[in-house]
Write a protein that holds these residues in place. Structure first.
Motif, PDB file in Angstrom:
ATOM      1  N   ALA A  66     -10.174  40.483   1.355  1.00 27.91           N
ATOM      2  CA  ALA A  66      -9.871  39.058   1.475  1.00 27.91           C
ATOM      3  C   ALA A  66      -9.687  38.740   2.946  1.00 27.91           C
ATOM      4  CB  ALA A  66      -8.609  38.696   0.696  1.00 27.91           C
ATOM      5  N   VAL A  67     -10.011  37.495   3.328  1.00 28.13           N
ATOM      6  CA  VAL A  67      -9.884  37.061   4.714  1.00 28.13           C
ATOM      7  C   VAL A  67      -8.826  35.971   4.801  1.00 28.13           C
ATOM      8  CG1 VAL A  67     -11.040  36.021   6.698  1.00 28.13           C
ATOM      9  CG2 VAL A  67     -12.276  37.617   5.239  1.00 28.13           C
ATOM     10  N   ALA A  83      -1.281  43.261   1.842  1.00 27.51           N
ATOM     11  CA  ALA A  83      -1.137  44.628   2.347  1.00 27.51           C
ATOM     12  C   ALA A  83      -0.135  45.417   1.523  1.00 27.51           C
ATOM     13  CB  ALA A  83      -0.714  44.591   3.820  1.00 27.51           C
ATOM     14  N   LYS A  84       0.938  44.757   1.116  1.00 27.04           N
ATOM     15  CA  LYS A  84       1.966  45.410   0.297  1.00 27.04           C
ATOM     16  C   LYS A  84       1.384  45.915  -1.016  1.00 27.04           C
ATOM     17  CE  LYS A  84       5.117  42.719  -1.416  1.00 27.04           C
ATOM     18  NZ  LYS A  84       6.299  41.826  -1.574  1.00 27.04           N
ATOM     19  N   ALA A  85       0.352  45.222  -1.498  1.00 27.24           N
ATOM     20  CA  ALA A  85      -0.315  45.618  -2.739  1.00 27.24           C
ATOM     21  C   ALA A  85      -1.460  46.598  -2.491  1.00 27.24           C
ATOM     22  CB  ALA A  85      -0.836  44.380  -3.469  1.00 27.24           C
ATOM     23  N   GLY A  86      -1.624  47.016  -1.228  1.00 31.98           N
ATOM     24  CA  GLY A  86      -2.667  47.983  -0.907  1.00 31.98           C
ATOM     25  C   GLY A  86      -4.052  47.409  -0.770  1.00 31.98           C
ATOM     26  N   LYS A  87      -4.174  46.105  -0.488  1.00 34.31           N
ATOM     27  CA  LYS A  87      -5.486  45.447  -0.484  1.00 34.31           C
ATOM     28  C   LYS A  87      -6.120  45.303   0.887  1.00 34.31           C
ATOM     29  CE  LYS A  87      -5.345  44.883  -4.918  1.00 34.31           C
ATOM     30  NZ  LYS A  87      -6.231  45.711  -5.792  1.00 34.31           N
ATOM     31  N   LYS A  88      -5.445  45.664   1.970  1.00 36.43           N
ATOM     32  CA  LYS A  88      -6.007  45.735   3.320  1.00 36.43           C
ATOM     33  C   LYS A  88      -6.719  44.444   3.747  1.00 36.43           C
ATOM     34  CE  LYS A  88      -6.402  50.744   3.101  1.00 36.43           C
ATOM     35  NZ  LYS A  88      -7.245  51.932   3.264  1.00 36.43           N
ATOM     36  N   PRO A  89      -5.958  43.394   4.011  1.00 38.75           N
ATOM     37  CA  PRO A  89      -6.564  42.118   4.386  1.00 38.75           C
ATOM     38  C   PRO A  89      -7.090  42.109   5.811  1.00 38.75           C
ATOM     39  CG  PRO A  89      -4.194  42.002   4.600  1.00 38.75           C
ATOM     40  CD  PRO A  89      -4.491  43.347   3.997  1.00 38.75           C
ATOM     41  N   LEU A  90      -7.976  41.165   6.101  1.00 42.38           N
ATOM     42  CA  LEU A  90      -8.455  40.895   7.444  1.00 42.38           C
ATOM     43  C   LEU A  90      -7.868  39.557   7.872  1.00 42.38           C
ATOM     44  CD1 LEU A  90     -10.327  41.410   9.908  1.00 42.38           C
ATOM     45  CD2 LEU A  90     -12.118  40.185   8.647  1.00 42.38           C
ATOM     46  N   ILE A  91      -7.170  39.534   9.011  1.00 41.51           N
ATOM     47  CA  ILE A  91      -6.532  38.317   9.501  1.00 41.51           C
ATOM     48  C   ILE A  91      -7.205  37.898  10.794  1.00 41.51           C
ATOM     49  CG2 ILE A  91      -4.372  37.213  10.190  1.00 41.51           C
ATOM     50  CD1 ILE A  91      -4.205  40.571   8.467  1.00 41.51           C
ATOM     51  N   LEU A  92      -7.712  36.670  10.827  1.00 41.97           N
ATOM     52  CA  LEU A  92      -8.365  36.121  12.003  1.00 41.97           C
ATOM     53  C   LEU A  92      -7.440  35.087  12.629  1.00 41.97           C
ATOM     54  CD1 LEU A  92     -11.951  35.556  10.534  1.00 41.97           C
ATOM     55  CD2 LEU A  92     -10.975  37.638  11.547  1.00 41.97           C
ATOM     56  N   GLU A  93      -7.037  35.311  13.878  1.00 43.61           N
ATOM     57  CA  GLU A  93      -6.117  34.408  14.567  1.00 43.61           C
ATOM     58  C   GLU A  93      -6.802  33.822  15.797  1.00 43.61           C
ATOM     59  OE1 GLU A  93      -3.562  32.130  16.383  1.00 43.61           O
ATOM     60  OE2 GLU A  93      -3.286  32.809  14.314  1.00 43.61           O
ATOM     61  N   LYS A  94      -6.789  32.508  15.889  1.00 45.72           N
ATOM     62  CA  LYS A  94      -7.468  31.812  16.975  1.00 45.72           C
ATOM     63  C   LYS A  94      -6.807  32.055  18.328  1.00 45.72           C
ATOM     64  CE  LYS A  94      -9.310  27.144  17.826  1.00 45.72           C
ATOM     65  NZ  LYS A  94      -9.281  25.757  17.301  1.00 45.72           N
ATOM     66  N   GLY A  95      -5.488  32.248  18.331  1.00 50.48           N
ATOM     67  CA  GLY A  95      -4.765  32.481  19.573  1.00 50.48           C
ATOM     68  C   GLY A  95      -4.849  33.918  20.033  1.00 50.48           C
ATOM     69  N   VAL A 245     -18.464  38.006   7.876  1.00 46.94           N
ATOM     70  CA  VAL A 245     -17.569  38.750   6.990  1.00 46.94           C
ATOM     71  C   VAL A 245     -17.930  38.456   5.541  1.00 46.94           C
ATOM     72  CG1 VAL A 245     -15.182  39.281   6.430  1.00 46.94           C
ATOM     73  CG2 VAL A 245     -15.751  38.446   8.716  1.00 46.94           C
ATOM     74  N   ALA A 246     -18.279  39.501   4.823  1.00 49.40           N
ATOM     75  CA  ALA A 246     -18.529  39.372   3.390  1.00 49.40           C
ATOM     76  C   ALA A 246     -17.196  39.524   2.655  1.00 49.40           C
ATOM     77  CB  ALA A 246     -19.514  40.445   2.924  1.00 49.40           C
ATOM     78  N   THR A 247     -16.860  38.556   1.835  1.00 49.88           N
ATOM     79  CA  THR A 247     -15.606  38.591   1.082  1.00 49.88           C
ATOM     80  C   THR A 247     -15.712  37.647  -0.104  1.00 49.88           C
ATOM     81  OG1 THR A 247     -13.203  38.400   1.244  1.00 49.88           O
ATOM     82  CG2 THR A 247     -14.499  36.743   2.401  1.00 49.88           C
ATOM     83  N   LYS A 248     -14.879  37.868  -1.091  1.00 56.72           N
ATOM     84  CA  LYS A 248     -14.882  37.009  -2.273  1.00 56.72           C
ATOM     85  C   LYS A 248     -13.741  35.999  -2.263  1.00 56.72           C
ATOM     86  CE  LYS A 248     -18.486  38.868  -4.202  1.00 56.72           C
ATOM     87  NZ  LYS A 248     -19.750  38.099  -4.280  1.00 56.72           N
ATOM     88  N   ALA A 249     -12.869  36.080  -1.250  1.00 56.41           N
ATOM     89  CA  ALA A 249     -11.744  35.148  -1.194  1.00 56.41           C
ATOM     90  C   ALA A 249     -11.366  34.874   0.245  1.00 56.41           C
ATOM     91  CB  ALA A 249     -10.546  35.703  -1.958  1.00 56.41           C
ATOM     92  N   VAL A 250     -11.168  33.590   0.559  1.00 51.05           N
ATOM     93  CA  VAL A 250     -10.771  33.152   1.893  1.00 51.05           C
ATOM     94  C   VAL A 250      -9.524  32.281   1.753  1.00 51.05           C
ATOM     95  CG1 VAL A 250     -11.390  31.693   3.854  1.00 51.05           C
ATOM     96  CG2 VAL A 250     -13.092  33.248   2.867  1.00 51.05           C
ATOM     97  N   PHE A 251      -8.523  32.583   2.588  1.00 51.09           N
ATOM     98  CA  PHE A 251      -7.276  31.812   2.609  1.00 51.09           C
ATOM     99  C   PHE A 251      -7.232  31.054   3.924  1.00 51.09           C
ATOM    100  CE2 PHE A 251      -2.556  31.603   3.265  1.00 51.09           C
ATOM    101  CZ  PHE A 251      -2.222  30.914   2.092  1.00 51.09           C
ATOM    102  N   LEU A 252      -7.357  29.727   3.862  1.00 48.47           N
ATOM    103  CA  LEU A 252      -7.388  28.898   5.060  1.00 48.47           C
ATOM    104  C   LEU A 252      -5.983  28.386   5.367  1.00 48.47           C
ATOM    105  CD1 LEU A 252     -10.654  26.830   4.433  1.00 48.47           C
ATOM    106  CD2 LEU A 252     -10.370  28.890   5.824  1.00 48.47           C
TER     107      LEU A 252
END
Length: 558
Positions: A66-67, A83-95, A245-252
Motif C-alpha cells: 500500500a502507498v 507496519a504493525k500488521a506486518g504489511k510494509k507500507p511505502l510512504i511518500l513525503e513531499k518535504g 509504483v504498482a499497488t492496489k491501495a493508495v491513501f491520500l
C-alpha cells in the motif's frame, strides 16, 4: 508483498500527461490510466490539472503493498498501523522529512476514552459525548457514520503514539484545574510533550523498524487506475525521477490546499489570508482524487490562527522559532476590544474572538475579508504595560489566564513598522483614524458602543459585560486592520464511512482512500469547537484507513 525497486532505462514509458502505461514487472499496470474527472470538484475553482510531461525523467519501478501519500498525522498513523500488521507500507513525503508537516508543531489531538485521560481523571470524553458535540456542531453537514467510525479508532491512535515513545498531557494536568475534565471543549485534548523532530523521529523510526519505507522530497502526482480500481501511483522524486509504483491501495493524506494560492483564492473568493501552515500542502491529494473521478464536498474552511491577529501586509511569518511575535501589535485582534467591518460597523460579538479564537478568528476574516480593531490610548498602554487580563480585572476568561502574549511590551517599539506596512494607524480623533482605512461609520459606531458599555448590556450582539470597555476620549486612538490566518485548510474529497473516495454517482472507487484534512466528509465550516479536533480525526483516519486498505487488499488476494 515487500517493496522492491529497480532503475529502468530512460524513456521506457511514454508518460506524457494522462497517457496509458506500458508494463511494469509482470504486467501489473498494463493498460492503466487515470480516469476523467466529473461531477462537483474543487478543481473547477482552483485545483491545477496535472500537466507533467514525464518524457525526460529517469524512471524507477516499484511495487508496494500500500502507498501512503503524505507524512503528517494521518499518513504516519496509517503507515504505523500497516507496519504493525506486518504489511510494509511505502510512504511518500513531499518535504525533506516528516518534521516539515503541521503535525510536528501542532498542540495535539482530541481523543476519547484513552489511557491518558484515565490517568488524569477525565471521564467526560466518551465516544458518545464527543460524537454528539461534533455532529451537533456540524448540523448534519458531515457523514455521521464516518465520524463514529473515526472515534472508534481514537484511543488506538493515541496508544500507538504512546507505544512509539511519545507522551501527552491533558489540560487538567497543565492547569491543575479539574474543571477542564468537565468541559467537552477541553476534556478530549491531548497535548504532545515533544515537538518537531523529537515528536516525528520516534514514529518514523518505529515504522522503519517494522518494515516501512520512506521516500522524501517525493511529490505524488497521479493515481493510476485499471478499470474502476486503483492499480498504482506516480510520483516525482527530487524533481528529476519518476516513480512508478504498482499497488492496489493508495491513501491520500497530503495535508489540504493551504499552500496553493490559486485554490485558496478561488475557494475563499479572493479573501486575503495568511498561511501559517506547511507551504507544501498544495491540494495534491484533492487534485489526484478528482482526476480519477472522485467528487468533493461543496465547502472549504480554515483551522484558524488562535495566537494573534494577522495581516497579509505584514506577511505569513508572525513569530520566530521561540514563538516570539515579530510584531506584537498583531495581538489586539483577540483581546475583546471593539471590532468593526470595512464600513466601520460592528458585525459580531467580539467576545467570541477573545474566548475561542481558534474557531472564530478565521471565520471573522472569511465573513468580512478585512476587519478592524479600535482601542484608545489608555487601553493600548495597559495592554503593553500590565496586560489586558489584568487591566480588565482578571475576569472569568480562560483564554485570558493562559494568553500566548499576556503583556504586549514590545508593541510600542514595533508600532511604526505596522504603520509603514499599512495595517495600523494612530490619531488624536476617531475621525482621523477612520479616514485612513475609509471606515465611514466608525464615529457613530463608537458613540453607540459606548452607550452599551455604560449600561453594561450589549443589546446588539450579547457581548459579556466583562469585555464592555468604553472607547475613552482625549487619550489618542489606535486602529488596526486584520485578516484571517490559518494553520491548515479543511474540505476536500467526499468519502463513505470507510474512507473510500466516492464518484459522482456515490459509488466507491476501489482502492482509493482519503485521510487527514482532505476528508471533506469529516469536517465542517466553521471549524469544530473541540480543541485538537482536526489532529484527532486525522490520526484516527490513519488507523481506520490502514485497516480498510488491508481488508480491501487481502480480500483481493483471497
Amino acid at each position: 508483498m515487500e517493496n522492491t525497486m529497480q532503475l529502468s532505462r530512460r524513456g521506457l514509458f511514454k508518460l506524457a500527461g494522462a497517457g496509458t502505461l506500458g508494463v511494469i514487472g509482470a504486467g501489473a499496470l498494463a493498460g492503466c490510466a487515470p480516469s476523467a474527472s466529473t461531477g462537483t470538484n474543487l478543481s473547477e475553482t482552483g485545483a491545477e490539472v496535472n500537466q507533467h510531461d514525464y518524457s525526460n525523467y529517469e524512471t524507477k519501478e516499484m511495487e508496494a503493498y500500500a502507498v501512503v501519500a503524505g507524512g503528517g498525522a494521518a499518513g504516519l498513523l496509517a503507515a504505523y498501523t500497516l507496519a504493525k500488521a506486518g504489511k510494509k507500507p511505502l510512504i511518500l513525503e513531499k518535504g525533506a522529512s516528516c518534521a516539515s508537516s503541521n503535525f510536528a508543531r501542532l498542540s495535539g489531538p482530541a481523543a476519547c476514552e484513552t489511557a491518558v485521560q484515565e490517568a488524569s481523571g477525565i471521564t467526560l470524553a466518551t465516544k458518545l459525548n464527543v460524537y454528539n458535540q461534533l455532529t451537533t456542531w456540524a448540523k448534519g453537514s458531515v457523514n455521521t457514520k464516518l465520524i463514529r467510525n473515526l472515534l472508534e479508532h481514537s484511543s488506538e491512535a493515541v496508544q500507538d503514539m504512546l507505544d512509539a515513545g511519545l507522551s501527552f498531557y491533558t489540560y487538567v494536568d497543565y492547569t491543575g484545574d479539574p474543571k477542564y475534565a468537565d468541559d467537552i471543549k477541553w476534556a478530549p485534548l491531548h497535548n504532545f510533550t515533544e515537538e518537531g523532530e523529537e515528536r516525528i523521529n520516534p514514529i518514523v523510526e518505529a515504522i522503519e523498524s517494522m518494515g516501512g519505507t520512506f521516500i522524501y522530497n517525493c511529490e505524488a502526482v497521479e493515481v493510476l487506475m485499471e478499470g474502476e480500481a486503483v492499480a498504482g501511483l506516480r510520483a516525482i522524486e527530487n524533481n528529476d525521477t519518476l516513480l512508478e509504483v504498482a499497488t492496489k491501495a493508495v491513501f491520500l493524506a497530503t495535508g489540504g490546499f493551504g499552500g496553493s494560492e490559486e485554490m485558496t483564492h478561488d475557494l475563499f473568493n479572493g479573501i486575503p489570508l495568511c498561511n501559517m501552515g506547511t507551504p507544501t500542502n498544495t491540494g495534491d491529494g484533492i487534485r489526484m482524487a478528482q482526476e480519477v473521478g472522485a467528487v468533493s464536498e461543496e465547502f472549504a474552511a480554515l483551522v484558524g490562527n488562535e495566537i494573534c491577529g494577522s495581516n497579509v501586509k505584514h506577511g505569513n511569518a508572525m513569530y520566530d522559532e521561540n514563538w516570539n511575535l515579530s510584531n506584537e501589535n498583531l495581538g489586539f485582534a483577540i483581546y475583546g476590544g471593539l471590532v468593526v467591518d470595512s464600513a466601520g460597523d460592528r458585525f459580531m460579538n467580539e467576545e467570541l474572538l477573545a474566548v475561542d479564537p481558534l474557531v472564530y478568528s478565521g471565520q471573522a476574516g472569511l465573513a468580512q475579508g478585512r476587519y478592524y480593531v479600535l482601542v484608545d490610548g489608555e487601553y493600548y498602554d495597559a495592554c503593553t504595560q500590565i496586560g489586558v487580563y489584568q487591566y480588565l480585572g482578571e475576569p472569568d476568561w480562560d483564554f485570558g489566564r493562559e494568553m500566548f502574549y499576556p503583556v504586549l511590551s514590545n508593541a510600542p517599539g514595533q508600532f511604526e513598522q505596522a504603520v509603514s506596512q499599512g495595517w495600523a494607524c494612530k490619531g488624536d480623533s476617531i475621525a482621523e483614524v477612520a479616514e485612513v482605512f475609509g471606515l465611514a461609520n466608525l464615529e457613530k459606531t463608537v458613540e453607540e458602543y459606548n452607550k452599551l458599555c455604560v449600561a453594561g448590556d450589549d443589546t446588539e450582539f450579547g457581548k459579556d459585560p466583562m469585555f464592555l470597555t468604553p472607547i475613552k476620549e482625549d487619550c489618542g486612538y489606535y486602529l488596526f486592520e486584520y485578516n484571517s490566518a490559518y494553520w491548515t485548510t479543511l474540505g476536500g474529497i467526499r468519502t463513505n464511512d470507510h474512507l473510500v473516495a466516492l464518484n459522482e454517482d456515490g459509488e466507491p472507487i476501489p482502492g482509493l482512500y482519503i485521510g487527514g484534512v482532505n476528508m471533506g466528509s469529516a469536517f465542517c465550516r466553521p471549524y469544530y469547537d473541540i480543541k485538537g479536533a482536526a489532529c484527532g480525526l486525522s490520526m484516527s483516519s490513519g488507523v481506520l484507513g490502514a485497516k480498510e486498505m488491508m481488508s480491501h487488499i487481502d480480500g483481493l488476494v483471497a
